[in-house]
Design a protein around this motif. Structure first.
Motif, PDB file in Angstrom:
ATOM      1  N   ARG A  71       0.963  -1.263   0.196  1.00 28.29           N
ATOM      2  CA  ARG A  71      -0.334  -0.035   0.103  1.00 28.29           C
ATOM      3  C   ARG A  71       0.928   1.284   0.084  1.00 28.29           C
ATOM      4  N   ILE A  72       1.527   1.702  -1.185  1.00 31.52           N
ATOM      5  CA  ILE A  72       2.000   2.786  -0.749  1.00 31.52           C
ATOM      6  C   ILE A  72       1.210   4.002  -0.437  1.00 31.52           C
ATOM      7  N   ILE A  73       2.005   4.505   0.366  1.00 31.41           N
ATOM      8  CA  ILE A  73       1.467   5.758   0.863  1.00 31.41           C
ATOM      9  C   ILE A  73       1.565   7.473   0.557  1.00 31.41           C
ATOM     10  N   TYR A  74       1.235   8.140  -0.323  1.00 27.65           N
ATOM     11  CA  TYR A  74       2.169   9.530  -0.993  1.00 27.65           C
ATOM     12  C   TYR A  74       2.046  10.522   0.205  1.00 27.65           C
ATOM     13  N   ARG A  75       3.504   9.872   1.097  1.00 24.34           N
ATOM     14  CA  ARG A  75       4.219  10.880   2.327  1.00 24.34           C
ATOM     15  C   ARG A  75       5.308  10.900   2.155  1.00 24.34           C
ATOM     16  N   ALA A  76       6.240  11.095   2.965  1.00 25.68           N
ATOM     17  CA  ALA A  76       7.836  10.664   3.115  1.00 25.68           C
ATOM     18  C   ALA A  76       7.678   9.897   4.597  1.00 25.68           C
ATOM     19  N   ASP A  77       6.477  10.592   5.327  1.00 24.76           N
ATOM     20  CA  ASP A  77       6.482   9.236   6.193  1.00 24.76           C
ATOM     21  C   ASP A  77       5.027   9.544   7.378  1.00 24.76           C
ATOM     22  N   ARG A  78       4.738   8.977   9.095  1.00 25.80           N
ATOM     23  CA  ARG A  78       3.815   9.392   9.299  1.00 25.80           C
ATOM     24  C   ARG A  78       3.874  11.154   9.897  1.00 25.80           C
ATOM     25  N   PHE A  79       2.604  11.343  10.190  1.00 20.83           N
ATOM     26  CA  PHE A  79       2.795  12.658  11.359  1.00 20.83           C
ATOM     27  C   PHE A  79       3.888  12.309  12.466  1.00 20.83           C
ATOM     28  N   LEU A  80       4.554  13.459  12.763  1.00 17.78           N
ATOM     29  CA  LEU A  80       5.166  13.462  14.190  1.00 17.78           C
ATOM     30  C   LEU A  80       6.144  12.608  14.303  1.00 17.78           C
ATOM     31  N   ARG A  81       6.667  12.194  13.121  1.00 16.37           N
ATOM     32  CA  ARG A  81       7.686  10.495  12.743  1.00 16.37           C
ATOM     33  C   ARG A  81       8.456  10.678  12.507  1.00 16.37           C
ATOM     34  N   GLY A  82       9.692   9.927  12.018  1.00 18.79           N
ATOM     35  CA  GLY A  82      10.632   9.499  11.124  1.00 18.79           C
ATOM     36  C   GLY A  82      11.206   8.514  11.130  1.00 18.79           C
ATOM     37  N   GLY A  83      12.285   8.489  10.138  1.00 15.83           N
ATOM     38  CA  GLY A  83      12.757   7.614   9.949  1.00 15.83           C
ATOM     39  C   GLY A  83      14.522   7.651   9.206  1.00 15.83           C
ATOM     40  N   ASP A  84      15.023   5.818   9.095  1.00 10.45           N
ATOM     41  CA  ASP A  84      16.664   5.961   8.599  1.00 10.45           C
ATOM     42  C   ASP A  84      16.170   6.313   6.943  1.00 10.45           C
ATOM     43  N   HIS A  85      15.421   6.377   6.404  1.00 14.09           N
ATOM     44  CA  HIS A  85      15.399   6.246   4.892  1.00 14.09           C
ATOM     45  C   HIS A  85      15.783   7.994   4.751  1.00 14.09           C
ATOM     46  N   GLU A  86      15.299   8.687   6.235  1.00 14.36           N
ATOM     47  CA  GLU A  86      15.575  10.724   6.001  1.00 14.36           C
ATOM     48  C   GLU A  86      16.815  10.822   5.154  1.00 14.36           C
ATOM     49  N   PRO A  87      17.720  10.247   5.800  1.00 13.47           N
ATOM     50  CA  PRO A  87      19.039  10.609   5.548  1.00 13.47           C
ATOM     51  C   PRO A  87      19.879  10.447   3.773  1.00 13.47           C
ATOM     52  N   PHE A  88      19.086   8.971   3.509  1.00 12.96           N
ATOM     53  CA  PHE A  88      19.437   9.219   2.174  1.00 12.96           C
ATOM     54  C   PHE A  88      18.588   9.693   1.216  1.00 12.96           C
ATOM     55  N   LEU A  89      17.417  10.536   1.766  1.00 14.59           N
ATOM     56  CA  LEU A  89      16.755  11.541   0.741  1.00 14.59           C
ATOM     57  C   LEU A  89      17.223  12.757   0.459  1.00 14.59           C
ATOM     58  N   ASP A  90      17.898  13.222   1.549  1.00 17.41           N
ATOM     59  CA  ASP A  90      18.222  14.232   1.987  1.00 17.41           C
ATOM     60  C   ASP A  90      19.598  14.272   1.261  1.00 17.41           C
ATOM     61  N   ALA A  91      20.399  12.933   0.529  1.00 19.04           N
ATOM     62  CA  ALA A  91      21.454  12.451   0.120  1.00 19.04           C
ATOM     63  C   ALA A  91      20.963  12.613  -1.356  1.00 19.04           C
ATOM     64  N   GLY A  92      19.904  13.006  -1.755  1.00 22.09           N
ATOM     65  CA  GLY A  92      20.007  12.485  -3.437  1.00 22.09           C
ATOM     66  C   GLY A  92      19.477  11.086  -3.473  1.00 22.09           C
ATOM     67  N   PHE A  93      19.165  10.017  -3.022  1.00 27.77           N
ATOM     68  CA  PHE A  93      18.355   8.367  -3.374  1.00 27.77           C
ATOM     69  C   PHE A  93      17.350   8.445  -3.230  1.00 27.77           C
TER      70      PHE A  93
END
Length: 471
Positions: A302-324
């Protein structure tokens, strides 16, 4: 090489003027179907099915119970106690991973590293502490610099983020993700090595501020790795919500829209052409749905069109910030009584709080592991995602012309144009165009979303690349 596709199979609603020619077609409430054929999801080959069949719920249960046995895995807990704290957990995971590498199939280059650094005092770090990741790498045979990564985080916490002494079982958050990483490492080391490199990581410091994954992403950038896909599995341990609703055959995949790494001018261009829903992360998510939503995994992505849930974050974010391209797997419905909670029983309601193993569903975790295995193997054995993909917008035309760079490794046997209506979520149609680097299709770019994907000599497809104007 280039190719002009002249395929058109119009299916129109009836016209209402009797004086028009038969060759004309006035569309009222339906669009023409356009060129190509309906896209059919990629079926798991026999080799992949054999890999997925080995993912063992009992082994997953054993791994999670062992991680819980360390009492707390808080980032600043003991690193020297042999049986309690994050250091003991780190050493056990590394030992297990080295055992998997030692059992690797002949010709499979599997290695284990424990890269570390000292994190200084921060808002969530009361004193300098060693941050260690455990990375299991299987080297690619043909395109080793192209890399795909899956992680889970092995640190844990209770209600007070600074409490590093009380028990923090971390069974679901994130023993479940670590268990998947370890199972995939065990199994994939025994199979034929992939074309591209895969890296399976247990990272630390997630709860404190994504310290381990930030360090990992930085290392891949500094090493010049071509990371074409990264996933984190964080809280994938149960399909049961806190309201009792159960969804045992689906997994959420959070996929960012406009990339966080893009500049203001890049964002403006993306928005101007309607590319907000075609970021690399969302193309990776569409690919995941294509190869991992099937009867072999027994799951629906189930694809959710958000980077993450509200008020939360995860380990994919540094890779997104790096352009991956990166995305996050999380169970379909969360039970917040079993996340970031002190282990206790409420005196009034009798409700058990705490992230305990008894609240994990090991069969469900195994199915999530199959989703991960399907996407990782499919990515690493297909050609790389096409690069330098552009659209010719130099003239006004109802045709659409695309250009891209041919795969330099020789893995690609050809390419395909995939397309969909602009309001559709997944690719709907595919046009095979052969081993070319330019193609024109008789379909208007004004009305359609397009992508270019590579087809391997083994029949496996890459994720698609969304074209930007070349002019």
């Amino acid at each position: 090489m280039h190719l002009l596709i002249r395929v058109w199979s119009a299916q129109c609603t009836p016209i209402f003027r009797k004086d028009v020619l038969d060759s004309q077609c006035f569309v009222t409430d339906a669009w023409p179907t356009g060129p190509g054929n309906a896209l059919v999801p990629q079926s798991p080959p026999s080799e992949l099915q054999a890999i997925l069949s080995q993912i063992d719920p009992n082994r997953i249960e054993t791994i999670i119970n062992k991680l819980v046995s360390f009492g707390t895995r808080h980032t600043v807990s003991s690193q020297t106690d042999p049986s309690r704290g994050i250091g003991a957990a780190r050493d056990w995971i590394a030992s297990e991973m080295r055992g998997f590498a030692a059992q690797a199939r002949k010709g499979t280059n599997a290695t284990v590293t424990v890269p570390s650094y000292i994190q200084g005092i921060a808002s969530t770090i009361p004193f300098p502490v060693n941050i260690s990741n455990i990375i299991f790498t299987i080297q690619g045979t043909e395109d080793s610099n192209r890399v795909y990564i899956i992680t889970g985080h092995y640190d844990s916490r209770v209600t007070d983020i600074m409490n590093f002494t009380d028990d923090a079982p971390g069974a679901d958050d994130d023993g479940s993700g670590v268990a998947i990483v370890m199972e995939l490492a065990r199994i994939m080391a025994t199979r034929a090595p992939p074309t591209a490199t895969i890296m399976l990581g247990a990272v630390a410091g997630e709860e404190q501020d994504l310290f381990g994954s930030t360090f990992f992403a930085k290392q891949t950038v500094e090493a010049g790795m071509d990371v074409q896909g990264m996933f984190t599995n964080d809280i994938v341990g149960s399909p049961k919500a806190d309201n009792g609703f159960v969804d045992p055959n689906s997994i959420r995949l959070f996929a960012q829209g406009i990339p966080s790494s893009e500049t203001t001018s890049q964002i403006a261009q993306r928005v101007s052409i309607g590319g907000e829903n075609d970021s690399p992360a969302r193309e990776l998510a569409r690919f995941t749905n294509d190869v991992a939503s099937n009867s072999v995994t027994d799951m629906q992505v189930r694809i959710i069109y958000r980077a993450d849930r509200f008020l939360r974050g995860g380990d994919h974010e540094p890779f997104l910030d790096a352009g991956f391209a990166a995305a996050r797997f999380t169970e379909p419905h969360e039970n917040f009584a079993h996340q970031h909670q002190d282990v206790r029983v409420d005196n009034t309601t009798g409700q058990q709080f705490g992230d305990l193993a008894e609240f994990c569903d090991f069969d469900f975790i195994a199915r999530v592991g199959k989703v991960n295995g399907a996407v990782l193997w499919s990515l690493a054995n297909a050609p790389g995602t096409p690069k330098n993909v552009t659209m010719d917008t130099s003239v006004l035309t109802n045709n659409s012309t695309f250009l891209w760079s041919l795969d330099e490794t020789g893995e690609a046997a050809g390419y395909e144009v995939v397309w969909r209506a602009t309001d559709a979520t997944l690719w709907e149609n595919v046009i095979p165009v052969g081993l070319v680097d330019r193609v024109t299709v008789q379909l208007s770019k004004d009305n359609t979303a397009f992508g270019i994907r590579a087809v391997g000599k083994n029949g496996l497809r890459s994720p698609a690349t969304f074209p930007f104007p070349s002019n």
